[in-house]
Structure formats: structure tokens, C-alpha cells
Design a protein around this motif. Sequence first.
Motif, PDB file in Angstrom:
ATOM      1  N   GLU A   1      23.709   1.663  42.812  1.00 11.74           N
ATOM      2  CA  GLU A   1      23.354   3.081  42.747  1.00 11.74           C
ATOM      3  C   GLU A   1      24.472   3.928  42.157  1.00 11.74           C
ATOM      4  O   GLU A   1      24.246   5.097  41.835  1.00 11.74           O
ATOM      5  N   THR A   2      25.673   3.365  42.033  1.00 10.28           N
ATOM      6  CA  THR A   2      26.793   4.078  41.441  1.00 10.28           C
ATOM      7  C   THR A   2      27.433   3.201  40.365  1.00 10.28           C
ATOM      8  O   THR A   2      27.202   1.979  40.322  1.00 10.28           O
ATOM      9  N   VAL A   3      28.248   3.818  39.512  1.00 11.16           N
ATOM     10  CA  VAL A   3      28.944   3.064  38.475  1.00 11.16           C
ATOM     11  C   VAL A   3      29.842   2.007  39.109  1.00 11.16           C
ATOM     12  O   VAL A   3      29.904   0.856  38.644  1.00 11.16           O
TER      13      VAL A   3
ATOM     14  N   ASP B   1      27.904   3.986  32.938  1.00 11.27           N
ATOM     15  CA  ASP B   1      27.287   5.309  32.855  1.00 11.27           C
ATOM     16  C   ASP B   1      26.214   5.434  33.928  1.00 11.27           C
ATOM     17  O   ASP B   1      25.295   4.611  34.008  1.00 11.27           O
ATOM     18  N   GLN B   2      26.334   6.460  34.743  1.00 11.18           N
ATOM     19  CA  GLN B   2      25.382   6.669  35.834  1.00 11.18           C
ATOM     20  C   GLN B   2      23.949   6.774  35.317  1.00 11.18           C
ATOM     21  O   GLN B   2      23.004   6.314  35.978  1.00 11.18           O
TER      22      GLN B   2
END
Length: 460
Positions: free
Chosen positions: A320-322, A348-349
Motif C-alpha cells: 500500500e506504500t512505496v 511511485d505511489q
Amino acid sequence: MTTTHPSVTQGLARWASDLQSTGIPAAIRARAKTSLIDTIGVSIAGSQTRVGRIARAVGLQAGSHGWSTLFSSAAHVSEQTAAFVNSVSAHALDFDDNCYAGVVHGSAVIVPAALAMGQKVNATGGELITAFVAGSECEYAIGAASRNVLYEQGWWTTGVLGPIGSCVAASHLLKLDPEKITSALGLAITGAGGTKACFGTDGKALMAGRAAEAGVVCALLAAQGARGPVDAIESTNGFVKLFNEGVFDPAAIDRLGSHWFSQEPGVDIKRIPVCLSSHAAVDAVMHLVATHRIRLDEIESIVCDVPPMVSRNLVYTHPETVQESQFSMQYAMAVSLKFGTLTLEHLDQKLLKNNELASLMARVHMRTGPLWDDAKLRQSAPEGAEVQLRLSSGKVFQLFRATARGSVGSPLSSQEIGDKFIACAAPAIGNGPAETLLSRLRTLDGDVFVRDLFESETPT
């Protein structure tokens, strides 16, 4: 506590204190220079990340001034502040090198510490490389002696062993005698720590920074007369018992100078900016796709049979995150397949919400099968992979890779190292300054002063 025979830290201290540039083979110095170039490049890139900026802001708030450079900044700060901030940046993108002697990110901690101290004492590039080798070999020797027990227990070895390397490098540049290096190491080892719970969070990069800072501070303390325990490794309440379940192979320490750990098992340079645990599998699947000219819409499933270390490291199946994406086999595979490679631009998110990538990620599966019951295979291919690619037509292709491109057995070329450096540094400082810095670093092993390396390196 006084020991009858020289303690482990006394042995490290004597070897490091005696090490001269002439005692290091040319091939080892060349490897060291490559690690310095690679680490400075990824540090400059990492200085632009959110966690890199946080570390710099905190470092500048300390208000300390000195000779040491903060990457991508005009600021000069104290050596301990620079070691912390630049080490955080070096590990922020997880693009830094790795050594299986301890399973550590050695250079991300040792290079910033050595550079910071080298600038303080106005060392030459040749002296910097010698200090870096001293720190690296001592840290890797302890890592080899630990037989990776602490890593398997869940300790983050970069946090536990990193202060050893940074401390020795800093002590060597301060020209401390064996007694003071022993004290510095005693202080560094007794204060070390870190768990792998930090993976996928800011804690991982920040703990690398703390390891670099700790080594520098302990060297400075010892230089002023502070004393640490002589037996920090073998004490009843020391490293071997508390971190490593009583396991320790002293033969690894005895080999210092006759065996170079930076050569065997060696240092792996990363080709792509994600956890090394995914690299061999990515290389395998990309080879299969290219060889058999497979279209993405033909792929039904990809199964990665990997050793336990990989399964434990790549825990994010739906990142869910970089930062979580850097510890995801699914993300590394999907991005590489869709774009043909994985670069810093792909951290990149927005891509985490890409439907095509999500579809590819859903087809990637990871397991640890009976193949990895073989202890010798786990040792020779600690982050290897057997990849099975199944097409919707029913065809199945399979490939095993023990190691990834960039490993000791399959090293990146000098051109690839240079290209990686420019790709990392140019967006932060400009192409011209990046090219100039790379040119200087390539001639580092000589009489150039470390203080002069970054004089034209300014942010764009």
C-alpha cells in the motif's frame, strides 16, 4: 573484565590499526572504490526522499558545524551528523549494496561514516579507501563468524553489525591505537541493536543512520579517553550469547588479511531499487519472457519457489506504500514485466493503484518448497529462485537462478555502475555536477583530498 588471551575486539583493533594501503591487494581496493561510488550515488538520490529530508532537517536542527558534507546540500556539519544523515539517505531507497557475510548492508553505513570522518581529518582518497576496507572487513568478519544466526532470529544485522564497520573506519582515520580502537568497539557493540520489524517503514533507513552515527561517536569518545568493555563479543552478557545464541566461529576473525570478505562471499551491487530478495526471481522471469517472446496477456501465473530468507523478507503481497512495494515480490515482478525494467521512477505511489499492475501482481505467487530443504543450496543461493511461468495455453517454462545480476558471480560492468550513479545523482544535483563527481570518484585512490570531492556538488 581482563582476559588472559586477546579478545575478539582486541584482535580486530590490532588488525585494523596495522592495516596499510600497501597491505590491501589492488583488486580489493578496486572493489572498495566501486562500493564508494555506488553508495555515494544512491545516497544523493536518497537525500531527495521523504525520510532523507526528515533526517536532514533533524540534523540541521542540531546546529553543529564542521567539515562534513550533507549530500545534495550546501551545508557542512559535524562528522556525527553527516554520518547519520547521509547513511539514512544511502539506505532510503534500498538501492545500496549487500554482503552475505552477516547479511548486511555494509557500505550504506560505513561509507557515510568514513567520508564524514575523512573530511574532518582532511584525509586523502587513498586513506579513505584504506579506512573503508578496514571497517568493511572487520564488520564482515564478525558477520561471517555469526553464521547468520542473528539474522535468522529476526535481528536486523545492519543495525547490529553496522556500528562495528563505521567505528573501525572512523577509528582508522583518527589513527587511534589498538587500545583505543578496542574501547571504541566495546562501546559500539554494547550499544548496538535493531530488529527486522523495521522492514517496509522509515525505521529501516533511520536505523542505518543511527548505526553510522554510533560508530563515529564511539570512535570520538575513545579518542578522548572513554573506555569500553574489552570482551563485548564473548562476555557472559555479550554479543555471542545475547544476539547469536552462543554461536561464534573465531576462525573467521583469524582469517583477516589472508582472506578478503569483500571478495568472498563478496559484495553484491543492486541493479534495481528494491529488496535484493526479489532480484534473482525478476532476472529469471525476464529471461523467460525475452527468450520465449511471451506477451503479458498470455501469462496465467508465475510461481516463485524461493528460500526461507526471501519469504520472510518479501512480506507485502498487496503493498500500500512505496516502502512496502520494495519488499514485495509481486510488485517487483509486475513492474519489471510491464515496463521492461524497474527504476527509481517506478517507486511511485500512483503505480500502486494501476489496474494493469494489479492484474499482473495477482498472478504472481511465492512459496518455499522442498527444493530448499538442501542446506548447501540455501547457502549457495540464499536469495535464489526457481521460477515457473505458466501460459493460458498450458505451456510451462521454468528457470532457476542462484544469484542476481550485480552479484559477485555476475557483476555489473564499470559502465553500468557509472550509468547507475548518474541516474541516481543527476536528478538531485544536475547532470554536469554528477559527471564531475563521478570523474573525481573514479580517481579517488590517490592523493586527492576528501574535502575537495564535493566542492562543486550543489543542488539544482
